[in-house]
Design a protein around this motif. Structure first.
Motif, PDB file in Angstrom:
ATOM      1  N   GLU A  59       9.560  74.417  38.170  1.00 14.29           N
ATOM      2  CA  GLU A  59       8.485  74.284  37.186  1.00 14.29           C
ATOM      3  C   GLU A  59       7.122  74.412  37.866  1.00 14.29           C
ATOM      4  O   GLU A  59       6.222  75.087  37.355  1.00 14.29           O
ATOM      5  N   GLN A  60       6.977  73.769  39.030  1.00 14.48           N
ATOM      6  CA  GLN A  60       5.709  73.810  39.757  1.00 14.48           C
ATOM      7  C   GLN A  60       5.384  75.232  40.217  1.00 14.48           C
ATOM      8  O   GLN A  60       4.245  75.681  40.120  1.00 14.48           O
ATOM      9  N   VAL A 118       8.913  78.491  54.831  1.00 17.29           N
ATOM     10  CA  VAL A 118       9.170  79.624  53.951  1.00 17.29           C
ATOM     11  C   VAL A 118       7.933  79.808  53.078  1.00 17.29           C
ATOM     12  O   VAL A 118       7.187  80.755  53.224  1.00 17.29           O
ATOM     13  N   PHE A 119       7.708  78.927  52.157  1.00 13.94           N
ATOM     14  CA  PHE A 119       6.478  78.859  51.376  1.00 13.94           C
ATOM     15  C   PHE A 119       6.419  77.483  50.759  1.00 13.94           C
ATOM     16  O   PHE A 119       7.426  76.788  50.670  1.00 13.94           O
ATOM     17  N   ASP A 120       5.239  77.067  50.387  1.00 14.45           N
ATOM     18  CA  ASP A 120       5.038  75.723  49.858  1.00 14.45           C
ATOM     19  C   ASP A 120       5.019  75.775  48.332  1.00 14.45           C
ATOM     20  O   ASP A 120       4.098  76.344  47.747  1.00 14.45           O
ATOM     21  N   PRO A 121       6.034  75.187  47.674  1.00 13.71           N
ATOM     22  CA  PRO A 121       6.058  75.234  46.211  1.00 13.71           C
ATOM     23  C   PRO A 121       4.921  74.451  45.568  1.00 13.71           C
ATOM     24  O   PRO A 121       4.614  74.634  44.398  1.00 13.71           O
ATOM     25  N   LYS A 122       4.276  73.572  46.341  1.00 12.05           N
ATOM     26  CA  LYS A 122       3.171  72.792  45.794  1.00 12.05           C
ATOM     27  C   LYS A 122       1.814  73.437  46.073  1.00 12.05           C
ATOM     28  O   LYS A 122       0.804  72.983  45.574  1.00 12.05           O
ATOM     29  N   ALA A 123       1.813  74.498  46.894  1.00  8.61           N
ATOM     30  CA  ALA A 123       0.560  75.196  47.171  1.00  8.61           C
ATOM     31  C   ALA A 123       0.016  75.764  45.876  1.00  8.61           C
ATOM     32  O   ALA A 123       0.771  76.149  44.986  1.00  8.61           O
ATOM     33  N   THR A 138      11.322  77.168  30.266  1.00  5.01           N
ATOM     34  CA  THR A 138      12.771  77.335  30.425  1.00  5.01           C
ATOM     35  C   THR A 138      13.308  76.376  31.479  1.00  5.01           C
ATOM     36  O   THR A 138      14.325  75.706  31.258  1.00  5.01           O
ATOM     37  N   PHE A 139      12.640  76.292  32.627  1.00  7.58           N
ATOM     38  CA  PHE A 139      13.101  75.367  33.668  1.00  7.58           C
ATOM     39  C   PHE A 139      12.995  73.915  33.213  1.00  7.58           C
ATOM     40  O   PHE A 139      13.856  73.098  33.525  1.00  7.58           O
ATOM     41  N   HIS A 140      11.950  73.605  32.463  1.00 10.80           N
ATOM     42  CA  HIS A 140      11.822  72.242  31.944  1.00 10.80           C
ATOM     43  C   HIS A 140      12.982  71.916  31.008  1.00 10.80           C
ATOM     44  O   HIS A 140      13.573  70.836  31.095  1.00 10.80           O
ATOM     45  N   ALA A 141      13.315  72.856  30.142  1.00 10.54           N
ATOM     46  CA  ALA A 141      14.444  72.646  29.227  1.00 10.54           C
ATOM     47  C   ALA A 141      15.741  72.481  30.010  1.00 10.54           C
ATOM     48  O   ALA A 141      16.549  71.600  29.702  1.00 10.54           O
TER      49      ALA A 141
END
Length: 164
Positions: A15-16, A90-95, A54-57
């Motif tokens: 979602e983030q 890898v990468f920061d999902p919170k960035a 969609t991910f929230h659902a």
């Protein structure tokens, strides 16, 4: 010590990622008001909003046991990938890539950054798909992966049209 993730946490990361993507596209679109690129970026932002929903659902539909279960990754490879991602390898999902936009970027800069974001999200979703046991969720993740691949194609066409 290895960090473990449950399905609820993984879907929250997804979602983030989608929120960040939508914010990036909206901010980037501001730089190109009146150009075709602005509309393309705004359309992509709307699609990312849909993916977030969609991910929230999917997250809210998880059975309680699967929501908190930390052993939903039979091979352990998904957890290793997520651990590397959280560590920033890898990468920061919170960035928040939208915060990095100065407003002076050229279309090619924006398009390259967007393609990289989309590729990162595809790899993440492939990992999530592998970790999720619910077939219905896997199918929905497959749909999002297909859409993200479409985003890469759209962005690549825009990049080719932007020239040097």
């Amino acid at each position: 010590m290895m960090i473990t993730f449950n399905a609820d946490e993984v879907f929250e990361m997804a979602e983030q990622i989608e929120r960040n993507g939508a914010a990036f596209y909206r901010k980037a679109a501001e730089n190109f008001r009146g150009l075709d690129l602005s509309k393309v970026l705004l359309d992509l932002a709307a699609m990312e909003d849909d993916h977030e929903r969609t991910f929230h659902a999917m997250r809210t539909e998880l059975p309680p046991k699967l929501r908190t279960e930390e052993k939903f990754d039979p091979t352990g490879e998904g957890a290793l990938y997520l651990h590397a991602m959280v560590q920033g390898e890898v990468f920061d999902p919170k960035a928040q890539p939208a915060r990095e936009l100065a407003g002076s970027e050229k279309p090619r800069d924006i398009l390259r950054a967007a393609i990289e974001m989309e590729k990162n999200s595809i790899v993440f979703y492939l990992t999530v798909r592998k970790m999720v046991r619910l077939l219905a969720a896997q199918s929905r993740i497959d749909d999002i992966i297909e859409q993200e691949l479409g985003h890469v194609a759209t962005l690549s066409k825009q990049l080719a049209a932007a020239g040097n």
